[in-house]
Structure formats: structure tokens, C-alpha cells
Write an enzyme that holds these catalytic residues in place. Structure first.
Site, PDB file in Angstrom:
ATOM      1  N   ASP A  38       0.836  -1.203   0.000  1.00 36.84           N
ATOM      2  CA  ASP A  38       0.000   0.000   0.000  1.00 36.84           C
ATOM      3  C   ASP A  38       0.873   1.256   0.000  1.00 36.84           C
ATOM      4  O   ASP A  38       1.352   1.695   1.038  1.00 36.84           O
ATOM      5  CB  ASP A  38      -0.927   0.017   1.222  1.00 36.84           C
ATOM      6  CG  ASP A  38      -1.834   1.239   1.191  1.00 36.84           C
ATOM      7  OD1 ASP A  38      -2.694   1.292   0.288  1.00 36.84           O
ATOM      8  OD2 ASP A  38      -1.660   2.150   2.024  1.00 36.84           O
ATOM      9  N   TYR A  43       3.737   9.489   0.299  1.00 35.61           N
ATOM     10  CA  TYR A  43       4.664   8.822   1.226  1.00 35.61           C
ATOM     11  C   TYR A  43       6.128   9.084   0.844  1.00 35.61           C
ATOM     12  O   TYR A  43       7.043   8.743   1.592  1.00 35.61           O
ATOM     13  CB  TYR A  43       4.397   7.313   1.311  1.00 35.61           C
ATOM     14  CG  TYR A  43       2.997   6.949   1.778  1.00 35.61           C
ATOM     15  CD1 TYR A  43       2.175   7.900   2.383  1.00 35.61           C
ATOM     16  CD2 TYR A  43       2.471   5.675   1.609  1.00 35.61           C
ATOM     17  CE1 TYR A  43       0.885   7.590   2.791  1.00 35.61           C
ATOM     18  CE2 TYR A  43       1.182   5.353   2.022  1.00 35.61           C
ATOM     19  CZ  TYR A  43       0.396   6.324   2.607  1.00 35.61           C
ATOM     20  OH  TYR A  43      -0.887   6.005   3.010  1.00 35.61           O
ATOM     21  N   LYS A  98      -1.754   6.202  -4.556  1.00 39.72           N
ATOM     22  CA  LYS A  98      -2.827   7.176  -4.287  1.00 39.72           C
ATOM     23  C   LYS A  98      -2.492   8.536  -4.903  1.00 39.72           C
ATOM     24  O   LYS A  98      -1.341   8.987  -4.851  1.00 39.72           O
ATOM     25  CB  LYS A  98      -3.027   7.345  -2.772  1.00 39.72           C
ATOM     26  CG  LYS A  98      -3.208   6.032  -2.037  1.00 39.72           C
ATOM     27  CD  LYS A  98      -3.542   6.206  -0.576  1.00 39.72           C
ATOM     28  CE  LYS A  98      -3.438   4.878   0.167  1.00 39.72           C
ATOM     29  NZ  LYS A  98      -2.093   4.544   0.651  1.00 39.72           N
ATOM     30  N   HIS A 118      -6.589   9.920  -2.602  1.00 38.61           N
ATOM     31  CA  HIS A 118      -6.087   9.799  -1.221  1.00 38.61           C
ATOM     32  C   HIS A 118      -7.041  10.436  -0.201  1.00 38.61           C
ATOM     33  O   HIS A 118      -7.295   9.882   0.865  1.00 38.61           O
ATOM     34  CB  HIS A 118      -4.700  10.455  -1.136  1.00 38.61           C
ATOM     35  CG  HIS A 118      -3.852   9.956  -0.009  1.00 38.61           C
ATOM     36  ND1 HIS A 118      -2.491   9.841  -0.093  1.00 38.61           N
ATOM     37  CD2 HIS A 118      -4.166   9.547   1.236  1.00 38.61           C
ATOM     38  CE1 HIS A 118      -2.019   9.369   1.058  1.00 38.61           C
ATOM     39  NE2 HIS A 118      -3.017   9.194   1.875  1.00 38.61           N
ATOM     40  N   SER A 167      -4.753   0.001  11.914  1.00 32.81           N
ATOM     41  CA  SER A 167      -5.454  -1.087  12.626  1.00 32.81           C
ATOM     42  C   SER A 167      -5.087  -1.157  14.105  1.00 32.81           C
ATOM     43  O   SER A 167      -5.821  -1.733  14.897  1.00 32.81           O
ATOM     44  CB  SER A 167      -5.112  -2.434  11.984  1.00 32.81           C
ATOM     45  OG  SER A 167      -5.606  -2.493  10.683  1.00 32.81           O
ATOM     46  N   PHE A 168      -3.915  -0.601  14.471  1.00 34.92           N
ATOM     47  CA  PHE A 168      -3.508  -0.630  15.879  1.00 34.92           C
ATOM     48  C   PHE A 168      -3.879   0.670  16.590  1.00 34.92           C
ATOM     49  O   PHE A 168      -3.336   0.986  17.652  1.00 34.92           O
ATOM     50  CB  PHE A 168      -1.995  -0.904  15.990  1.00 34.92           C
ATOM     51  CG  PHE A 168      -1.562  -2.147  15.257  1.00 34.92           C
ATOM     52  CD1 PHE A 168      -2.322  -3.305  15.338  1.00 34.92           C
ATOM     53  CD2 PHE A 168      -0.414  -2.159  14.472  1.00 34.92           C
ATOM     54  CE1 PHE A 168      -1.946  -4.465  14.650  1.00 34.92           C
ATOM     55  CE2 PHE A 168      -0.027  -3.304  13.790  1.00 34.92           C
ATOM     56  CZ  PHE A 168      -0.796  -4.460  13.870  1.00 34.92           C
ATOM     57  N   LEU A 201       6.550  -8.244  11.135  1.00 35.49           N
ATOM     58  CA  LEU A 201       6.098  -8.345   9.736  1.00 35.49           C
ATOM     59  C   LEU A 201       5.446  -9.712   9.507  1.00 35.49           C
ATOM     60  O   LEU A 201       4.343  -9.825   8.960  1.00 35.49           O
ATOM     61  CB  LEU A 201       7.333  -8.199   8.839  1.00 35.49           C
ATOM     62  CG  LEU A 201       7.193  -7.682   7.430  1.00 35.49           C
ATOM     63  CD1 LEU A 201       6.661  -6.264   7.431  1.00 35.49           C
ATOM     64  CD2 LEU A 201       8.559  -7.688   6.728  1.00 35.49           C
ATOM     65  N   ASN A 228       2.203 -10.192  11.639  1.00 39.27           N
ATOM     66  CA  ASN A 228       1.047  -9.482  11.092  1.00 39.27           C
ATOM     67  C   ASN A 228       0.433 -10.242   9.909  1.00 39.27           C
ATOM     68  O   ASN A 228      -0.788 -10.336   9.781  1.00 39.27           O
ATOM     69  CB  ASN A 228       1.444  -8.069  10.651  1.00 39.27           C
ATOM     70  CG  ASN A 228       1.812  -7.188  11.838  1.00 39.27           C
ATOM     71  OD1 ASN A 228       1.490  -7.509  12.981  1.00 39.27           O
ATOM     72  ND2 ASN A 228       2.503  -6.085  11.586  1.00 39.27           N
TER      73      ASN A 228
HETATM   74  N1  LIG Z   1      -5.269   6.523   3.244  1.00 41.23           N
HETATM   75  C1  LIG Z   1      -4.762   7.189   4.260  1.00 41.23           C
HETATM   76  O1  LIG Z   1      -5.014   8.389   4.465  1.00 41.23           O
HETATM   77  C2  LIG Z   1      -3.856   6.460   5.223  1.00 41.23           C
HETATM   78  C3  LIG Z   1      -3.575   7.017   6.486  1.00 41.23           C
HETATM   79  C4  LIG Z   1      -2.765   6.302   7.361  1.00 41.23           C
HETATM   80  C5  LIG Z   1      -2.236   5.059   6.962  1.00 41.23           C
HETATM   81  N2  LIG Z   1      -2.506   4.564   5.720  1.00 41.23           N
HETATM   82  C6  LIG Z   1      -1.916   3.269   5.264  1.00 41.23           C
HETATM   83  O2  LIG Z   1      -2.133   2.294   6.265  1.00 41.23           O
HETATM   84  C7  LIG Z   1      -0.877   1.735   6.665  1.00 41.23           C
HETATM   85  C8  LIG Z   1      -0.969   1.275   8.116  1.00 41.23           C
HETATM   86  O3  LIG Z   1      -1.397   2.291   8.965  1.00 41.23           O
HETATM   87  P1  LIG Z   1      -0.418   3.029   9.967  1.00 41.23           P
HETATM   88  O4  LIG Z   1       0.931   3.104   9.374  1.00 41.23           O
HETATM   89  O5  LIG Z   1      -1.092   4.272  10.386  1.00 41.23           O
HETATM   90  O6  LIG Z   1      -0.391   2.167  11.255  1.00 41.23           O
HETATM   91  P2  LIG Z   1      -0.388   0.719  11.806  1.00 41.23           P
HETATM   92  O7  LIG Z   1       0.003  -0.286  10.814  1.00 41.23           O
HETATM   93  O8  LIG Z   1      -1.696   0.593  12.503  1.00 41.23           O
HETATM   94  O9  LIG Z   1       0.710   0.841  12.959  1.00 41.23           O
HETATM   95  C9  LIG Z   1       2.081   0.940  12.711  1.00 41.23           C
HETATM   96  C10 LIG Z   1       2.769   0.997  14.056  1.00 41.23           C
HETATM   97  O10 LIG Z   1       2.542  -0.213  14.791  1.00 41.23           O
HETATM   98  C11 LIG Z   1       3.788  -0.876  15.064  1.00 41.23           C
HETATM   99  N3  LIG Z   1       3.563  -2.313  14.832  1.00 41.23           N
HETATM  100  C12 LIG Z   1       3.410  -2.946  13.645  1.00 41.23           C
HETATM  101  N4  LIG Z   1       3.191  -4.254  13.827  1.00 41.23           N
HETATM  102  C13 LIG Z   1       3.199  -4.460  15.155  1.00 41.23           C
HETATM  103  C14 LIG Z   1       3.036  -5.615  15.968  1.00 41.23           C
HETATM  104  N5  LIG Z   1       2.810  -6.818  15.447  1.00 41.23           N
HETATM  105  N6  LIG Z   1       3.127  -5.467  17.324  1.00 41.23           N
HETATM  106  C15 LIG Z   1       3.351  -4.248  17.874  1.00 41.23           C
HETATM  107  N7  LIG Z   1       3.523  -3.109  17.161  1.00 41.23           N
HETATM  108  C16 LIG Z   1       3.440  -3.225  15.807  1.00 41.23           C
HETATM  109  C17 LIG Z   1       4.782  -0.280  14.077  1.00 41.23           C
HETATM  110  O11 LIG Z   1       6.077  -0.303  14.618  1.00 41.23           O
HETATM  111  P3  LIG Z   1       7.268  -1.138  13.931  1.00 41.23           P
HETATM  112  O12 LIG Z   1       7.397  -0.615  12.528  1.00 41.23           O
HETATM  113  O13 LIG Z   1       8.444  -0.866  14.782  1.00 41.23           O
HETATM  114  O14 LIG Z   1       6.854  -2.584  13.964  1.00 41.23           O
HETATM  115  C18 LIG Z   1       4.263   1.162  13.938  1.00 41.23           C
HETATM  116  O15 LIG Z   1       4.684   1.930  15.040  1.00 41.23           O
HETATM  117  C19 LIG Z   1       0.095   2.887   6.367  1.00 41.23           C
HETATM  118  O16 LIG Z   1       1.439   2.460   6.345  1.00 41.23           O
HETATM  119  C20 LIG Z   1      -0.413   3.352   5.039  1.00 41.23           C
HETATM  120  O17 LIG Z   1      -0.007   2.477   4.001  1.00 41.23           O
HETATM  121  C21 LIG Z   1      -3.322   5.232   4.864  1.00 41.23           C
END
Ligand SMILES: NC(=O)c1ccc[n+]([C@@H]2O[C@H](COP(=O)([O-])OP(=O)(O)OC[C@H]3O[C@@H](n4cnc5c(N)ncnc54)[C@H](OP(=O)(O)O)[C@@H]3O)[C@@H](O)[C@H]2O)c1
Length: 322
Positions: free
Chosen positions: A46, A51, A80, A113, A220-221, A282, A285
């Protein structure tokens, strides 16, 4: 090697239920991260122009393709359209720029986006403009008059030319989706939105189900992703990853809390795209579909809902139609 189930989009294309998020992946590690993720079994990436790492992500993909780990058609690549390219004439060039950065001929999915049209910034002047343009008092956020129906028409052109096999939207509210459906000639395949147990979004799930739009959840977190940005919302509620409700369910399934949070979505047919820079996380997940939650467990997690939205880009200080 871990693998992930897929879902069928309205177009008939298969999309993995778990992918890798690429937001905040630094440029100097993005190529390795994409390569390692593909090696670990990820088949959905994604990305987004905003980015600012698509070139490097493309290098990681190219390495995996060259080594024969995957074929192009086995990887589902998402990009996006950034807010500064909403004017119809800028959509195709923006899509082509992202394609060139990734080094691919087509995207599997190209999303608007955000439904927020910002003033155009020539990439030759600033490749990654983010939210601001130069104003008389320094950088400022400025909108432009580019309504969604014209942007969507240009997205449909990208689809017709084969640049994007599927097109969709992100960060749209239900009223905008219902409006879009009224004029779309190409069905929006996917809605990507913030979704976690503090922001369950049941209304959006119902709307997407009614219109056969596949849902993709980000963050998701919950607050976890926003800690490194020092976002105030990341300190408002306790971490979902250590919450008793989630931890107790995880213990029952011999899973991690992260896997439970992801399974809460994937078991209901919602795609997740967690970002991790850590090889163990990774893998963890991607492996979120090896157990099933009970209906009571899904309900207990959904009951954590606080209708708490963290990503509120539209709250930026904006100079309307300046
Ligand atoms: N469309 C939009 O506007 C939009 C907005 C936000 C995000 N997104 C997309 O969604 C993706 C995911 O969302 P996100 O980046 O906000 O957050 P996320 O995936 O919910 O959270 C990432 C955070 O969680 C940690 N993490 C990952 N796996 C883990 C696990 N198994 N246990 C504990 N901690 C864990 C990561 O740290 P580590 O890296 O150290 O593991 C990082 O700090 C983005 O990368 C992007 O592609 C889209």
C-alpha cells in the site's frame, strides 16, 4: 512461508486480505523493506505519492521480480493520487509519475487519497508538497476548486487507459460515497479508511456492503502509529496492543494482541495493511488468519468503540479557495 487469503473485488480481481503499509517508511530502508516483505509472503503493497518513497519501494519490488520471487501479476500494488493533483488535467500525469517511480506499467488499485483538493504544486518545483504551498506569510495550506466528480472522471480515464486495473477512494465519508455512486461510470472498487476498535465505523461498513465496495482498514492498531508523530490523539486513549480485553482474547488463541486486532478486521472480510519495520512483527502481522475469533470476541472488541478518529487531515489550517 506465510500466506494470506484473498478477496474478490467487484471487477473480479483478487486482492489479499493482508498487505504492507508504506507510510512513514524512510527512503533509505524502503527498498529493503519491500523486498523483505515480498520474501516473507506479502503480496499487497500500500503506497502513495505522498509517502515520498515510491521510487525506493519500486527498487525493492524490482529486486524481488528480478530474483524470480514473484511475478508482477502476483503482487497487488496500490498507489494514491495526492491532494494537489485533483484538477482533472493533473490526474493522469500524477498517476504516470507514480507508475514510473514504482517501475510498473499499471497499478492494481489507484485511490483518491483524500476528498480534499489542494492548490497545484508543480513537481519540478516541489516533488512532495504535502499540505502546504508557499504563501506571502510562509507556507500555508490552500484549497482549489476541483470537485470530486471531475477528479473521478480523470481517474476513470486512467482506468480506461490501463494505468489502473481498479480505482477507488480513501478517507471519504458515506455521503460522498453515495454521491459518487450516482455518477461513477467505473465502480469504486475499494474504500480505504481509518478503522480500529476505537473507531469501528459500522455505518461505513453498511454503506460499502450495500454498494459492493471493498473496505481496506488503515491504522489497525489505533493510536500506535501516531506516537512517533507525537500526535495528541495518540495519548488520549490507552494502547490497544496492551488492553486487557484484547490481551485476554489473544491469550486464548495463543496469538499476539496485534494479530487479534488484525483478525477482528480480516475475519469480517476487511483488508488490513499494517506497517512494520521489524521482521518478526512483519511475519506475525501476515499470519493473522491462522485462528478464528468467536462472535462474542468480535463483539467484545467492537464494544471498545469510542467513535474516535485520529487521522483528521482536514483539520489542517486551510485557506479556503485562496
Ligand atoms: N489513506 C490514508 O489516508 C492512510 C492514512 C494512514 C495510513 N494509511 C496506510 O495504512 C498503513 C498502516 O497504517 P499506519 O501506518 O497508520 O499504522 P499501523 O500499521 O496501525 O501501525 C504501525 C505501528 O505499529 C507498530 N507495529 C506494527 N506491527 C506491530 C506488531 N505486530 N506489534 C506491535 N507493534 C506493531 C509499528 O512499529 P514497527 O514498525 O516498529 O513494527 C508502527 O509503530 C500505512 O502504512 C499506510 O499504508 C493510509
Amino acid at each position: 512461508m506465510a500466506s494470506t487469503p484473498t478477496v474478490k473485488l467487484a471487477s473480479g480481481d483478487a486482492m489479499p486480505l493482508t498487505g504492507l503499509g508504506l507510510w512513514k517508511v524512510p527512503r533509505d530502508v524502503a527498498a529493503d523493506q519491500v523486498y523483505n516483505a515480498i520474501k516473507a509472503g506479502y503480496r499487497l503493497l500500500d503506497g502513495a505519492a505522498d509517502y515520498a518513497n515510491e521510487k525506493e519501494c519500486g527498487q525493492g519490488l524490482a529486486r524481488a521480480l528480478k530474483e524470480g520471487i514473484v511475478k508482477r501479476e502476483e503482487v497487488f500494488i496500490v498507489s494514491k493520487l495526492w491532494n494537489t493533483n485533483h484538477a482533472a488535467k493533473h490526474v493522469e500525469p500524477a498517476c504516470r509519475k507514480s507508475l514510473s517511480d514504482w517501475g510498473v506499467e499499471y497499478f492494481d488499485l489507484y485511490l483518491i487519497h483524500m476528498p480534499i483538493p489542494l492548490a497545484y504544486v508543480d513537481p519540478a518545483v516541489r516533488e512532495f508538497p504535502g499540505w502546504t504551498v508557499s504563501g506571502k506569510d510562509g507556507d500555508e495550506t490552500r484549497t482549489e476548486r476541483s470537485p470530486v466528480h471531475l477528479t473521478w472522471g480523470a481517474m476513470e480515464e486512467c482506468h480506461a487507459k490501463g494505468l489502473a486495473r481498479n480505482i477507488g477512494v480513501s478517507n471519504f465519508v458515506s455521503a460522498l460515497i453515495i454521491d459518487l455512486i450516482c455518477y461513477a461510470k467505473v465502480h469504486p472498487a475499494v474504500l480505504q479508511i481509518e478503522m480500529h476498535p476505537y473507531f469501528v465505523q459500522q455505518g461505513m461498513i453498511d454503506v460499502c456492503k450495500a454498494y459492493n465496495i471493498h473496505m481496506m482498514a488503515y491504522s489497525s492498531f489505533g493510536p500506535q502509529s501516531w506516537i512517533e508523530l507525537d500526535h495528541p490523539a495518540s495519548k488520549t486513549l490507552p494502547s490497544l496492543l496492551t488492553l486487557d480485553t484484547v490481551a485476554d482474547i489473544a491469550a486464548k488463541h495463543k496469538a499476539t494482541t496485534a494479530q487479534v486486532l488484525l483478525r477482528w478486521a480480516t475475519q469480517r472480510g476487511i483488508t488490513v495493511i499494517p506497517k512494520s519495520s521489524n521482521p518478526q512483527r512483519l511475519k506475525e502481522n501476515l499470519d493473522n488468519s491462522t485462528f478464528d475469533l468467536t462472535e462474542d470476541e468480535i463483539k467484545a472488541i467492537s464494544d471498545l468503540d469510542r467513535k474516535f478518529r485520529i487521522a483528521a487531515g482536514s483539520d489542517a489550517k486551510i485557506n479556503i479557495f485562496a
